[in-house]
Design an enzyme around this catalytic site. Sequence first.
Site, PDB file in Angstrom:
ATOM      1  N   ALA A 132       0.817  -1.223   0.000  1.00  0.00           N
ATOM      2  CA  ALA A 132       0.000   0.000   0.000  1.00  0.00           C
ATOM      3  C   ALA A 132       0.847   1.267   0.000  1.00  0.00           C
ATOM      4  CB  ALA A 132      -0.941  -0.010   1.203  1.00  0.00           C
ATOM      5  N   ASN A 178      -2.736  -7.079  -2.356  1.00  0.00           N
ATOM      6  CA  ASN A 178      -2.443  -6.249  -3.532  1.00  0.00           C
ATOM      7  C   ASN A 178      -0.968  -6.277  -3.930  1.00  0.00           C
ATOM      8  OD1 ASN A 178      -2.867  -3.654  -5.294  1.00  0.00           O
ATOM      9  ND2 ASN A 178      -1.231  -3.150  -3.843  1.00  0.00           N
ATOM     10  N   TYR A 181       4.244 -13.883 -14.421  1.00  0.00           N
ATOM     11  CA  TYR A 181       3.207 -12.978 -13.890  1.00  0.00           C
ATOM     12  C   TYR A 181       1.807 -13.536 -14.187  1.00  0.00           C
ATOM     13  CZ  TYR A 181       0.811  -8.474 -13.092  1.00  0.00           C
ATOM     14  OH  TYR A 181      -0.009  -7.475 -12.640  1.00  0.00           O
ATOM     15  N   LYS A 221      -1.049 -14.652 -11.524  1.00  0.00           N
ATOM     16  CA  LYS A 221      -2.357 -13.982 -11.466  1.00  0.00           C
ATOM     17  C   LYS A 221      -3.500 -14.962 -11.763  1.00  0.00           C
ATOM     18  CE  LYS A 221      -0.794  -9.974 -10.297  1.00  0.00           C
ATOM     19  NZ  LYS A 221      -1.130  -9.399  -8.980  1.00  0.00           N
TER      20      LYS A 221
HETATM   21  P1  NAP Z   1       3.403  -0.777  -7.989  1.00  0.00           P
HETATM   22  O1  NAP Z   1       3.081   0.654  -8.238  1.00  0.00           O
HETATM   23  O2  NAP Z   1       4.652  -1.349  -8.573  1.00  0.00           O
HETATM   24  O3  NAP Z   1       3.381  -1.040  -6.415  1.00  0.00           O
HETATM   25  C1  NAP Z   1       3.629  -2.327  -5.923  1.00  0.00           C
HETATM   26  C2  NAP Z   1       3.382  -2.373  -4.444  1.00  0.00           C
HETATM   27  O4  NAP Z   1       3.604  -3.716  -4.004  1.00  0.00           O
HETATM   28  C3  NAP Z   1       4.321  -1.481  -3.648  1.00  0.00           C
HETATM   29  O5  NAP Z   1       3.623  -0.899  -2.573  1.00  0.00           O
HETATM   30  C4  NAP Z   1       5.389  -2.460  -3.139  1.00  0.00           C
HETATM   31  O6  NAP Z   1       5.943  -2.087  -1.889  1.00  0.00           O
HETATM   32  C5  NAP Z   1       4.523  -3.694  -2.919  1.00  0.00           C
HETATM   33  N1  NAP Z   1       5.338  -4.910  -2.877  1.00  0.00           N
HETATM   34  C6  NAP Z   1       6.094  -5.460  -3.864  1.00  0.00           C
HETATM   35  N2  NAP Z   1       6.700  -6.572  -3.417  1.00  0.00           N
HETATM   36  C7  NAP Z   1       6.325  -6.741  -2.123  1.00  0.00           C
HETATM   37  C8  NAP Z   1       6.605  -7.707  -1.125  1.00  0.00           C
HETATM   38  N3  NAP Z   1       7.416  -8.747  -1.368  1.00  0.00           N
HETATM   39  N4  NAP Z   1       6.032  -7.559   0.091  1.00  0.00           N
HETATM   40  C9  NAP Z   1       5.219  -6.526   0.358  1.00  0.00           C
HETATM   41  N5  NAP Z   1       4.912  -5.570  -0.550  1.00  0.00           N
HETATM   42  C10 NAP Z   1       5.455  -5.684  -1.775  1.00  0.00           C
HETATM   43  O7  NAP Z   1       2.227  -1.730  -8.521  1.00  0.00           O
HETATM   44  P2  NAP Z   1       0.708  -1.406  -8.883  1.00  0.00           P
HETATM   45  O8  NAP Z   1       0.660  -1.104 -10.335  1.00  0.00           O
HETATM   46  O9  NAP Z   1       0.105  -0.476  -7.910  1.00  0.00           O
HETATM   47  O10 NAP Z   1       0.086  -2.863  -8.724  1.00  0.00           O
HETATM   48  C11 NAP Z   1      -0.548  -3.285  -7.545  1.00  0.00           C
HETATM   49  C12 NAP Z   1      -1.162  -4.659  -7.792  1.00  0.00           C
HETATM   50  O11 NAP Z   1      -2.054  -4.593  -8.900  1.00  0.00           O
HETATM   51  C13 NAP Z   1      -0.125  -5.720  -8.162  1.00  0.00           C
HETATM   52  O12 NAP Z   1      -0.483  -6.963  -7.619  1.00  0.00           O
HETATM   53  C14 NAP Z   1      -0.207  -5.772  -9.674  1.00  0.00           C
HETATM   54  O13 NAP Z   1       0.215  -7.005 -10.179  1.00  0.00           O
HETATM   55  C15 NAP Z   1      -1.690  -5.541  -9.873  1.00  0.00           C
HETATM   56  N6  NAP Z   1      -2.029  -5.044 -11.207  1.00  0.00           N
HETATM   57  C16 NAP Z   1      -1.543  -3.854 -11.654  1.00  0.00           C
HETATM   58  C17 NAP Z   1      -1.883  -3.410 -12.920  1.00  0.00           C
HETATM   59  C18 NAP Z   1      -1.397  -2.104 -13.482  1.00  0.00           C
HETATM   60  O14 NAP Z   1      -1.667  -1.844 -14.668  1.00  0.00           O
HETATM   61  N7  NAP Z   1      -0.717  -1.261 -12.735  1.00  0.00           N
HETATM   62  C19 NAP Z   1      -2.714  -4.202 -13.721  1.00  0.00           C
HETATM   63  C20 NAP Z   1      -3.188  -5.404 -13.230  1.00  0.00           C
HETATM   64  C21 NAP Z   1      -2.849  -5.816 -11.957  1.00  0.00           C
HETATM   65  P3  NAP Z   1       7.432  -1.421  -1.796  1.00  0.00           P
HETATM   66  O15 NAP Z   1       7.347  -0.168  -2.597  1.00  0.00           O
HETATM   67  O16 NAP Z   1       7.616  -1.182  -0.355  1.00  0.00           O
HETATM   68  O17 NAP Z   1       8.357  -2.420  -2.389  1.00  0.00           O
END
Ligand code: NAP
Length: 246
Positions: free
Chosen positions: A12, A89, A154, A158
Amino acid sequence: MLEGKTAVVTGASRGIGRAIALKLASQGAAVVINYNGSEEKAREVEEQIRENGGQASIFQCNVADYAQCERFIQDVIKTYGSLDILVNNAGITKDGLLMKMSEEDFDQVIDTNLKGAFNTIRFASRQMLRQKSGRIINMSSVSGVTGNAGQANYAASKAGLIGLTKAAARELASRGITVNAIAPGFIETDMTDALSDQVKEASVAQIPLGRFGRPEHVAAAAAFLASEEAGYITGQVLHVDGGMVM
Ligand code: NAP
């Protein structure tokens, strides 16, 4: 609306998770902001929630680590006395063509995105079973529904989350716990910012609504699934993708 509820949102500190934390807090939930490395960003989310009159705290935990998740969830329950909403998330990408993908890149993505959700559900569901209520929301992706070249790790993680969601929904339904997944399409965050302009243009061309979504679009879906009103919905995958999959 969510007054008196405790919500854990993994990952988050940034992007979609941040938007979900802000949304749930705006509806009255006490929000636990989990992060892995971005402590400063997590603190900013916590401050923003508190400035708006909400309740929040930050917890560092690598969701891929089973023992850390056990301590994390136990600490949350000790601190708040309950756990009502769990949003899995946290997620990463390590894209590459299957033929060139390293074992490490495959394992890291599965361990974070899929096993991470198992780890938190494993411990949070125990408390929810005691409470005879709960909401679990897992962040899947359009990639897990349709597959995507260059994302074998990935997409597998998912798609796995969708199976995990449905199995957990069946196991936990009799105790008033719902388990659903959200499958976002392309959302404007750091994750999609890393894509080249060429890939972004090609992606927009696949979206009937003709644009990337915003984290707030996904947060609205999560808040709905976390609400009392969504109490008769379980085992579902809610697409927030501008019409990419229909
Ligand atoms: P993001 O901006 O890259 O942020 C990722 C978040 O996950 C960060 O808060 C990060 O924390 C945390 N994280 C990563 N590895 C972790 C771990 N091992 N333990 C705890 N926290 C961890 O990603 P986002 O785009 O917001 O995506 C959020 C979710 O939505 C993901 O599951 C992603 O696969 C999914 N999603 C995203 C999209 C898209 O288009 N953006 C589309 C489909 C699905 P730190 O910063 O502290 O590392």
